[in-house]
Design an enzyme around this catalytic site. Structure first.
Site, short mmCIF file in Angstrom:
data_model
loop_
_atom_site.label_atom_id
_atom_site.label_comp_id
_atom_site.label_asym_id
_atom_site.label_seq_id
_atom_site.Cartn_x
_atom_site.Cartn_y
_atom_site.Cartn_z
N ASP A 82 1.02 -1.42 0.17
CA ASP A 82 -0.05 -0.30 -0.43
C ASP A 82 0.83 1.11 0.28
O ASP A 82 1.69 0.93 0.79
CB ASP A 82 -0.95 0.12 1.30
CG ASP A 82 -2.15 1.07 1.05
OD1 ASP A 82 -2.67 1.34 -0.17
OD2 ASP A 82 -2.48 1.53 1.88
N HIS A 180 -7.33 9.60 5.20
CA HIS A 180 -7.09 8.54 6.12
C HIS A 180 -7.33 8.55 7.32
O HIS A 180 -7.05 10.46 8.33
CB HIS A 180 -5.74 8.03 5.65
CG HIS A 180 -5.39 7.51 4.58
ND1 HIS A 180 -4.15 8.03 3.18
CD2 HIS A 180 -5.73 6.17 3.55
CE1 HIS A 180 -4.34 7.34 1.99
NE2 HIS A 180 -5.20 6.14 2.52
N GLY A 181 -7.78 7.39 8.41
CA GLY A 181 -7.51 8.29 9.96
C GLY A 181 -9.06 7.89 10.36
O GLY A 181 -10.32 7.64 9.18
N HIS A 208 -10.07 4.64 -1.54
CA HIS A 208 -9.04 4.77 0.28
C HIS A 208 -9.78 5.24 0.94
O HIS A 208 -10.74 6.26 0.70
CB HIS A 208 -7.96 5.59 -0.12
CG HIS A 208 -6.95 4.58 -0.80
ND1 HIS A 208 -5.14 4.44 -0.21
CD2 HIS A 208 -7.11 3.96 -2.51
CE1 HIS A 208 -5.30 3.60 -1.16
NE2 HIS A 208 -6.11 3.68 -2.51
N GLY A 209 -9.26 5.30 2.42
CA GLY A 209 -9.71 5.95 3.44
C GLY A 209 -11.04 5.63 4.12
O GLY A 209 -11.84 6.20 4.30
N ASN A 230 -9.79 0.23 0.94
CA ASN A 230 -8.79 0.57 1.95
C ASN A 230 -9.16 0.76 3.55
O ASN A 230 -9.95 1.59 3.79
CB ASN A 230 -8.21 0.90 1.83
CG ASN A 230 -6.75 0.22 0.55
OD1 ASN A 230 -8.03 -0.01 -0.38
ND2 ASN A 230 -6.13 1.83 0.53
N ILE A 231 -9.07 -0.48 3.96
CA ILE A 231 -9.52 -0.41 5.66
C ILE A 231 -8.22 -0.70 6.13
O ILE A 231 -7.32 -1.62 6.40
CB ILE A 231 -10.46 -1.24 6.14
CG1 ILE A 231 -11.95 -1.31 4.96
CG2 ILE A 231 -10.32 -1.16 7.74
CD1 ILE A 231 -12.78 0.43 5.31
N THR A 233 -7.29 1.86 9.95
CA THR A 233 -6.51 2.26 10.77
C THR A 233 -8.52 1.20 11.46
O THR A 233 -8.07 1.55 13.20
CB THR A 233 -8.50 3.73 10.63
OG1 THR A 233 -7.11 5.12 10.14
CG2 THR A 233 -8.03 4.37 12.28
P1 13P Z 1 -8.14 4.30 7.21
O1 13P Z 1 -7.41 4.78 7.32
O2 13P Z 1 -8.75 5.46 6.53
O3 13P Z 1 -8.97 3.18 6.68
O4 13P Z 1 -7.51 4.17 5.15
C1 13P Z 1 -7.19 2.69 4.32
C2 13P Z 1 -5.89 3.92 3.33
O5 13P Z 1 -6.81 3.84 2.50
C3 13P Z 1 -5.48 3.00 3.77
O6 13P Z 1 -4.26 3.25 2.33
#
Ligand code: 13P
Length: 595
Positions: A82, A180-181, A208-209, A230-231, A233
C-alpha cells in the site's frame, strides 16, 4: 490457487458491482484473523501491507510468514503493497513475492507520477503482478505520507484520463474527499466526480480512507463503481482496543495465548462486518435508486426530514424528492439540535434531495395530485397560492371533524392538533390525520378505509376549495419548476371538472395541453385506495404506452410516509417505486432541475 494478484479479484467485483475489502494487516495475528474472517464468509480478500510495516519486519522475512497463510487459504487472496512512494522499494517487494503493489506518486507533478507508475507497471507485468495508481491528495496520515486538512485535493478528471491511458494501471484510486484515519468533521465526498471517473476508467476504482464512512456512503460509492475499499485505521483500532479491553477485563492474567485469541476474534469481527457489507450479501437494495414522491412530518409522514434523508442514505438511494402535501418545502432542517441546510446535509449522506410540493387540485375530484419540483419557493406567486390553500384546509378539515362527530364518530379539533402527541398549528393539519384518528379510534380498520368512507358517502364528504390543476402547472413553470401528475390511476375513471363530467383520460389530455411535464407510472397502487383491476406493472406499461411521446418524464415514486411507525399493514418503503438513476440522469427535464 488461493494466492492471486489483485486483478483477478477486482475484475469480478467490478463486473458484479460489489467491492472487495483490502485490510492493512500489521502482523501475523491480524493477517490470520483477516483471512479466516474472509474464509468463513467465502469472500475473496486483499491483505495490504503498509511500507512502514514491511520495513519493520524486513521485506523477505515478512513474505516468509505471510505467504503460507495465503497459500493455504480457501478463498482468493492478494498481498498488496500500500502507498509505496519509492520506485526501487516497490520493485524490491515485487521481487520478494508481493502479488500486487500500489505506486503512490500522487504528490509528484502529473508527468513524473505517470513516468514512475509506467516504470512500475512495465516491471510488474513480467511477474504477473498488478499495479494500483493514485491521483489527487487524500487527507490524513498513511505511513509517512501526511496531507494536512484543507490540503486534500480532488483528482481532476482530465488528469485521470491521461494518467489511465498512459500508465495502464490495473486499479486506480482517485481522491474524492475521503481521508485516512478517523474522520473529524463533516465528510464531503464528490460522488459525481467518482461516478464520472469510473465511467472513464478502463480499470476498477479503489476507495481509500474507508474507516468511518457510513453505510450509505459505502453503498453509494460501491454502486458508483468502487471495487476495492481500503481499511487500515479500523484494523489498528480493533487490535489495540482488543488488547486494552482484554487486560481491563483480566487485569491479573498474563496469558499471551488467551490475549491473542481474544484480540484475533475482535479483528476478525471487524473484518467480517466490512466484508459482509462490501460483498453486499446482507444488503437490501431498493427497487429504484430514485424516488420522486416522499412525505415527512412536514405534512402527514412520520419521518422527520432528517430521518427520511438518513433512511434514504442507508438504503443507498441516489435521489429523493421531498414532496409534502400543500406546504412549502424546508430549506433548513434540524440535525442534532442545529438548523442546517437540507440539501447540503443530504449531500454529506450521499443523497440528492429535490425539494417539492404535492398539490391537491380540483375541488370536485379526489386524488388529483400534482407534484412540483425545482420551483423558486421564495417566489411571491407560490407563497400566495400556499396561503390560500392553508386557509381552505383549516376551514374544511375542522368542518369534517364536526360532521364526523355528528354522525357518531367523535373527533375533536384538539385531538387533531395534538395527534401523535405532537402539538401542531392549525395550518399544519393534514386530512390524513383525521383518517388515522378514525382508524385508531376503531371507527374503521385502516386510514384508507376512513378515506374511502368519507369519499364515497356524500353525507361525510366536506369539499375543500382546491386550486385548478392547470393553474398549478402554470405556477410551476412561472416559478422555474416542473410539474408531474401523481398516481393517475387513483383518479376516478369519470370525474367532475367545472361541473362537467369527463373521463380520466380526457382530463389527463387537458393537463398535457396545459404543459404537464411528467406523469407518475411506478407507484404503490397495491398499498393505497386503488381498487382497479390492473397490477402495478400493468399500469407502468399502460402509462408508458400512452404518454411516453406526450410528456417529458415518465416518473415514479413510492408515496413514502414512514407507515411502519403507525401500522404493520401496507407499509411503503423508500425506493419501492420510482425511476432508475440512469433514467434520471439522462432525462433532460429532471437533470435541469437537479442542478
Ligand atoms: P483508513 O485508515 O481511513 O481506513 O484508510 C485506509 C487506506 O486508505 C489505506 O490506504
Amino acid at each position: 490457487m488461493s494466492y492471486v494478484n489483485m486483478k483477478s479479484i477486482l475484475t469480478d467485483a467490478r463486473k458484479n458491482r460489489y467491492a472487495v475489502g483490502a485490510f492493512n494487516i500489521v502482523n501475523y495475528l491480524t493477517a490470520k484473523a483477516a483471512v479466516e474472517g474472509a474464509e468463513e464468509l467465502n469472500q475473496n480478500i486483499i491483505l495490504q501491507t503498509s511500507v512502514k510495516t514491511v520495513k519493520a519486519f524486513g521485506v523477505i522475512e515478512m513474505m516468509s510468514w505471510l505467504k503460507p497463510i495465503v497459500e493455504e487459504a480457501k478463498v482468493k487472496v492478494a498481498i498488496h503493497l500500500d502507498h509505496s512512494t519509492d520506485v526501487a522499494f516497490t520493485k524490491t517487494c515485487i521481487d520478494a513475492g508481493w502479488s500486487s503493489v500500489m505506486y503512490d506518486g500522487s504528490k509528484l507533478p502529473l508527468l513524473e507520477n505517470i513516468a514512475n507508475t509506467k516504470e512500475i507497471v512495465a516491471y510488474a507485468q513480467k511477474f504477473d503482478v498488478t499495479v494500483e495508481g493514485e491521483l489527487g491528495a487524500i487527507v490524513g496520515v498513511e505511513d509517512d505520507i501526511y496531507v494536512k486538512e484543507g490540503e486534500g485535493a480532488h483528482a481532476r478528471l482530465e488528469d485521470c484520463k491521461v494518467f489511465l491511458s498512459e500508465t495502464k494501471v490495473d486499479a486506480f484510486a482517485p481522491a474524492i474527499g475521503t481521508a485516512h484515519g478517523v474522520y473529524k468533521g463533516e465528510i464531503n465526498l464528490d460522488y459525481d466526480l467518482f461516478e464520472t471517473i469510473n465511467s472513464n476508467s478502463p480499470c476498477p476504482l479503489v476507495l481509500h480512507g474507508g474507516t468511518g464512512l457510513t453505510d450509505g456512503m459505502f453503498y453509494r460509492l460501491i454502486d458508483l463503481g468502487a471495487a476495492k475499499v481500503n481499511i487500515s485505521t479500523a484494523v489498528k483500532i480493533a487490535y489495540c482496543q482488543g488488547m486494552k479491553d482484554y487486560m481491563e477485563q483480566n487485569p491479573k492474567q498474563n496469558n499471551p495465548l488467551k490475549l491473542d485469541a481474544y484480540v484475533k476474534e475482535q479483528v476478525k469481527k471487524m473484518v467480517q462486518e466490512h466484508i459482509r457489507f462490501f460483498s453486499l450479501s446482507d444488503r437490501k437494495r431498493p427497487n429504484y435508486e430514485v424516488d420522486l414522491h416522499c412525505h415527512t412530518t412536514r405534512s402527514d409522514g412520520s419521518d422527520t426530514p432528517k430521518e427520511l434523508i438518513d433512511k434514504a442514505s442507508s438504503l443507498g438511494m441516489c435521489v429523493i424528492a421531498m414532496t409534502d402535501h400543500d406546504v412549502l418545502p424546508a430549506d433548513k432542517i434540524e440535525v442534532n439540535g442545529i438548523m442546517v441546510d437540507m440539501t447540503a446535509y443530504a449531500k454529506t449522506k450521499g443523497v440528492k434531495v429535490l425539494p417539492g410540493i404535492e398539490f391537491s387540485c380540483e375541488t370536485q375530484a379526489e386524488d388529483v395530485h400534482l407534484v412540483v419540483l425545482g420551483c423558486d419557493y421564495s417566489d411571491d406567486k407560490i407563497r400566495e397560492m400556499n396561503k390560500k390553500i392553508v386557509e381552505s384546509k383549516i376551514h374544511t378539515y375542522r368542518e369534517l371533524t364536526e360532521v364526523l362527530t355528528k354522525k357518531g364518530f367523535p373527533i375533536t379539533w384538539d385531538e387533531v392538533l395534538n395527534y401523535g402527541g405532537i402539538p401542531r398549528k392549525s395550518e399544519d393539519v393534514q386530512k390524513k390525520i383525521i383518517f388515522n384518528l378514525m382508524a385508531e379510534k376503531g371507527y374503521v380498520e385502516t386510514w384508507s378505509d376512513g378515506k374511502l368512507l368519507c369519499r364515497n358517502n356524500p353525507e361525510y364528504s366536506v369539499k375543500r376549495q382546491k386550486p385548478k390543476a392547470v393553474d398549478i402547472i402554470k405556477l410551476a413553470h412561472e416559478t422555474g419548476g416542473i410539474c408531474i401528475l401523481a398516481h393517475p390511476y387513483l383518479i376516478d375513471e369519470t370525474i367532475k371538472i367545472d361541473e362537467k363530467k369527463i373521463s380520466r383520460d380526457e382530463f389527463i389530455e387537458s393537463l398535457i395541453e396545459a404543459g404537464l411535464d411528467g406523469i407518475e407510472a411506478s407507484y404503490t397502487y397495491d398499498k393505497t385506495t386503488y381498487h382497479g383491476k390492473l397490477t402495478k406493472n400493468e399500469i407502468i406499461e399502460k402509462i408508458k404506452e400512452m404518454y411516453t411521446d406526450k410528456v417529458a418524464i415518465i416518473s415514479g415514486g413510492s408515496d413514502y410516509h414512514a407507515d411502519y411507525k403507525k401500522t404493520s399493514k401496507n407499509i411503503r418503503e423508500v425506493g419501492e417505486c420510482g425511476i432508475s438513476y440512469d433514467y434520471f440522469k439522462n432525462n433532460a427535464c429532471l437533470s435541469a432541475i437537479a442542478k
